[in-house]
Write a protein that holds these residues in place. Structure first.
Motif, PDB file in Angstrom:
ATOM      1  N   UNK A  29       0.831  -1.205   0.000  1.00  0.00           N
ATOM      2  CA  UNK A  29       0.000   0.000   0.000  1.00  0.00           C
ATOM      3  C   UNK A  29       0.865   1.254   0.000  1.00  0.00           C
ATOM      4  N   UNK A  30       1.927   1.257   0.799  1.00  0.00           N
ATOM      5  CA  UNK A  30       2.802   2.417   0.897  1.00  0.00           C
ATOM      6  C   UNK A  30       3.468   2.724  -0.435  1.00  0.00           C
ATOM      7  N   UNK A  31       3.823   1.687  -1.185  1.00  0.00           N
ATOM      8  CA  UNK A  31       4.496   1.858  -2.467  1.00  0.00           C
ATOM      9  C   UNK A  31       3.547   1.788  -3.657  1.00  0.00           C
ATOM     10  N   UNK A  32       2.248   1.757  -3.360  1.00  0.00           N
ATOM     11  CA  UNK A  32       1.208   1.720  -4.393  1.00  0.00           C
ATOM     12  C   UNK A  32       1.424   0.578  -5.384  1.00  0.00           C
ATOM     13  N   UNK A  33       1.687  -0.592  -4.852  1.00  0.00           N
ATOM     14  CA  UNK A  33       1.899  -1.779  -5.679  1.00  0.00           C
ATOM     15  C   UNK A  33       0.681  -2.695  -5.624  1.00  0.00           C
ATOM     16  N   UNK A  34       0.348  -3.258  -6.765  1.00  0.00           N
ATOM     17  CA  UNK A  34      -0.660  -4.307  -6.796  1.00  0.00           C
ATOM     18  C   UNK A  34       0.039  -5.641  -6.587  1.00  0.00           C
ATOM     19  N   UNK A  35      -0.735  -6.698  -6.528  1.00  0.00           N
ATOM     20  CA  UNK A  35      -0.152  -8.026  -6.292  1.00  0.00           C
ATOM     21  C   UNK A  35       0.761  -8.431  -7.448  1.00  0.00           C
ATOM     22  N   UNK A  36       0.411  -8.033  -8.677  1.00  0.00           N
ATOM     23  CA  UNK A  36       1.227  -8.392  -9.841  1.00  0.00           C
ATOM     24  C   UNK A  36       2.588  -7.725  -9.768  1.00  0.00           C
TER      25      UNK A  36
END
Length: 40
Positions: A29-36
């Motif tokens: 969430x902090x790095x705005x990453x999705x699971x992919x």
């Protein structure tokens, strides 16, 4: 009816797994990453 876990190693493993899972979710969430993106 609530059952108490008598298998301490299993209980510790599950608690540790939950903490790690929560930390990964926070970092994603902090790095705005999705699971992919995280999986790569």
């Amino acid at each position: 009816m609530e059952r108490k876990c008598n298998n301490l190693p299993f209980l510790l493993l599950m608690q540790t797994s939950k903490v790690i899972h929560n930390q990964i979710k926070e970092e994603m969430a902090k790095n705005k990453l999705g699971i992919t993106e995280f999986s790569v």
